[in-house]
Every structure is written in structure tokens, then in C-alpha cells.
Design an enzyme around this catalytic site. Structure first.
Site, PDB file in Angstrom:
ATOM      1  N   ILE A 101      -0.777   5.648  13.931  1.00  0.00           N
ATOM      2  CA  ILE A 101      -0.937   4.980  15.225  1.00  0.00           C
ATOM      3  C   ILE A 101       0.301   5.344  16.030  1.00  0.00           C
ATOM      4  O   ILE A 101       1.424   5.138  15.562  1.00  0.00           O
ATOM      5  CB  ILE A 101      -1.043   3.452  15.098  1.00  0.00           C
ATOM      6  CG1 ILE A 101      -2.314   3.035  14.352  1.00  0.00           C
ATOM      7  CG2 ILE A 101      -1.040   2.808  16.497  1.00  0.00           C
ATOM      8  CD1 ILE A 101      -2.476   1.530  14.234  1.00  0.00           C
ATOM      9  N   ALA A 102       0.109   5.885  17.227  1.00  0.00           N
ATOM     10  CA  ALA A 102       1.257   6.309  18.024  1.00  0.00           C
ATOM     11  C   ALA A 102       0.995   6.065  19.507  1.00  0.00           C
ATOM     12  O   ALA A 102      -0.113   6.275  19.997  1.00  0.00           O
ATOM     13  CB  ALA A 102       1.560   7.787  17.784  1.00  0.00           C
ATOM     14  N   GLU A 158       0.144   2.926   5.551  1.00  0.00           N
ATOM     15  CA  GLU A 158       1.527   2.913   5.108  1.00  0.00           C
ATOM     16  C   GLU A 158       2.423   2.618   6.302  1.00  0.00           C
ATOM     17  O   GLU A 158       2.123   3.028   7.430  1.00  0.00           O
ATOM     18  CB  GLU A 158       1.955   4.258   4.501  1.00  0.00           C
ATOM     19  CG  GLU A 158       1.365   4.553   3.131  1.00  0.00           C
ATOM     20  CD  GLU A 158       0.044   5.283   3.200  1.00  0.00           C
ATOM     21  OE1 GLU A 158      -0.668   5.333   2.173  1.00  0.00           O
ATOM     22  OE2 GLU A 158      -0.290   5.801   4.293  1.00  0.00           O
ATOM     23  N   ASN A 189      10.427  -1.122   9.213  1.00  0.00           N
ATOM     24  CA  ASN A 189       9.732  -1.334  10.483  1.00  0.00           C
ATOM     25  C   ASN A 189       9.136  -2.743  10.517  1.00  0.00           C
ATOM     26  O   ASN A 189       7.939  -2.944  10.337  1.00  0.00           O
ATOM     27  CB  ASN A 189       8.640  -0.274  10.671  1.00  0.00           C
ATOM     28  CG  ASN A 189       8.138  -0.234  12.110  1.00  0.00           C
ATOM     29  OD1 ASN A 189       8.307  -1.191  12.878  1.00  0.00           O
ATOM     30  ND2 ASN A 189       7.498   0.871  12.481  1.00  0.00           N
ATOM     31  N   TYR A 228       0.716  -5.822  11.821  1.00  0.00           N
ATOM     32  CA  TYR A 228      -0.322  -5.607  10.819  1.00  0.00           C
ATOM     33  C   TYR A 228      -0.680  -6.913  10.109  1.00  0.00           C
ATOM     34  O   TYR A 228      -1.864  -7.186   9.861  1.00  0.00           O
ATOM     35  CB  TYR A 228       0.133  -4.557   9.808  1.00  0.00           C
ATOM     36  CG  TYR A 228       0.407  -3.197  10.429  1.00  0.00           C
ATOM     37  CD1 TYR A 228      -0.324  -2.745  11.523  1.00  0.00           C
ATOM     38  CD2 TYR A 228       1.415  -2.370   9.930  1.00  0.00           C
ATOM     39  CE1 TYR A 228      -0.073  -1.511  12.105  1.00  0.00           C
ATOM     40  CE2 TYR A 228       1.667  -1.132  10.499  1.00  0.00           C
ATOM     41  CZ  TYR A 228       0.925  -0.715  11.590  1.00  0.00           C
ATOM     42  OH  TYR A 228       1.175   0.505  12.159  1.00  0.00           O
TER      43      TYR A 228
END
Length: 234
Positions: free
Chosen positions: A129-130, A163, A168, A175
Site C-alpha cells: 500500500i503506497a 507484512e 511502523n 491495520y
């Protein structure tokens, strides 16, 4: 609005929407990957990935007529070739979920983020995801996560895994908000600094309990950022 219910939106529309990645998006998505994951090698062959029956990609986008001059200069936009699938999609010829399209949207878009997924047996795995750095803090990353979970439900996956770097904390909090829990550790997973990764996984996403919780989180996102349009499957 969630794909799992059909109530009318009560908030303003979010300016960013989701749809499947198309060949016209490959360059923009590759640029986002280079910015967000500069040590990735070899780079992901996104055009080739579109032919991978196990892989699926969603992109966030914003029509260029909704973007100010400063944003236009910051991120290059690419026109969709006349008659292309992207052009037809933007002209409203494909079914949509969520809100109705903003009037005046044309076949030019800015792509600020993407999510990649692999579907194997009954498991969905989020590979990346970016969001472009200039567009972070606008709810786009969470929108991409919402779309990935909803797509997993539509594709009858039992659970979603991913992952995340052990340092982070911000991503881990997001999440967990969507039902992911730490299930293990991959030692020295990240090649840039040999950092470990947590393996995170949801519970049973097809359960009524999970869907109710997901709907609550989606409504919360809409209250903060506006109701979103999410096209998940062409």
C-alpha cells in the site's frame, strides 16, 4: 458507502476514488513505488502484473478538473487514450459502488496511491500500500485499505494478511483498526536495513461480526473524509 450496505451518504464526497489499475496507470504506479519503496529491486513489472491471474491492483485517483494548479505541477497527469478502457470508465460506462461520480469528471486523472494484492486459495495477501508523500494525511491510505478488504470479501477470501515494519507504529494502528492482529515475525525481512516485519492477519472477514465492524469503520472514514466512490471489479 460500503459495498455491504446501500444507505444514502450524509456527508460531502471525498475527492479521491478507487478503481482497478489499468495499463494506462502503470507509469504512475511505478513512480509511486519508487518513491515509497526506493530499495525495491527489481521494480514491479506492473503491466505484466495485470495479466497475473493471482494479482489485483487498485489505484486511488482524482479527476484533474478537481485539482488546483499547484497539485497539477506537483504530479504529472497522463491522458487516457481515446476509446481506452480507462476513458470509458471515466465517462461512467462501468458499474460503480459508493457515491455517484462528480459531474464534469474527464478522462484525465492524477494517481496519488495504489494497493497491490495476491489471492491464493482462500487467502488475500496485501503486497503493498503506497501513497505519494505529497498526498499523505488525506485518508487515501485508509481508503486503499478499505478497498482491499472489500475486494477480498467480494472474492470470497477467508482472511487478509500483510507484512509491516516492526517500527511502523502508525501503519500497525491503522491495520488493527480494521481487525488485523500480529500473527508472527519475519526476521530481517526488509533488505534496506534488515528490519523485521510483523505478519498481521484479520479474523474471518466473511463473518457477520467482521462485516459489521468493517461497516462501522467505513462510516467513520466517511464522516471524517467524505463518502467515497469505490469501483472494485470491472
Amino acid at each position: 458507502m460500503s459495498i455491504l450496505e446501500h444507505e444514502q451518504p450524509t456527508t460531502a464526497a471525498m475527492p479521491y476514488s478507487l478503481r482497478p489499475m489499468l495499463p494506462e496507470d502503470a507509469q504512475a504506479v511505478a513512480e509511486i513505488e519508487r518513491e515509497a519503496f526506493p530499495t525495491t529491486w527489481p521494480p514491479t513489472p506492473f503491466r505484466k502484473e495485470l495479466h497475473n491471474r493471482l494479482a489485483r491492483y487498485l489505484v486511488s485517483y482524482r479527476p484533474s478538473d478537481d485539482v488546483d494548479v499547484e497539485e497539477m505541477e506537483r504530479v504529472r497527469e497522463e491522458p487516457a487514450p481515446a476509446g481506452s478502457l480507462l476513458s470509458r470508465l471515466l465517462q461512467g460506462l462501468w458499474p460503480r459502488v459508493g457515491r455517484q461520480p462528480v459531474e464534469g469528471g474527464g478522462p484525465r486523472q492524477l494517481i496519488p496511491g495504489y494497493v497491490g494484492m495476491w489471492f491464493m486459495a482462500d487467502e488475500a495477501h496485501i503486497t503493498a500500500i503506497a501513497v505519494r508523500e505529497a498526498y499523505r494525511g488525506r485518508g487515501i491510505g485508509e481508503l486503499l485499505l478499505i478497498g482491499s478488504v472489500e475486494l477480498s470479501i467480494l472474492r470470497k477470501a477467508r482472511e487478509v494478511t500483510l507484512e509491516v515494519r516492526v517500527t511502523n507504529d502508525l501503519a500497525q494502528a491503522l491495520y488493527r483498526k480494521y481487525g488485523f492482529e500480529t500473527a508472527g515475525v519475519r526476521k530481517r525481512y526488509y533488505t534496506d536495513n534488515n528490519e523485521d516485519a510483523y505478519i498481521m492477519t484479520t479474523g474471518a472477514i466473511q463473518s457477520a461480526e467482521y462485516r459489521q465492524e468493517l461497516d462501522a469503520r467505513v462510516r467513520e472514514h466517511a464522516r471524517r473524509w467524505g463518502d467515497s466512490e469505490r469501483v472494485l471489479i470491472l
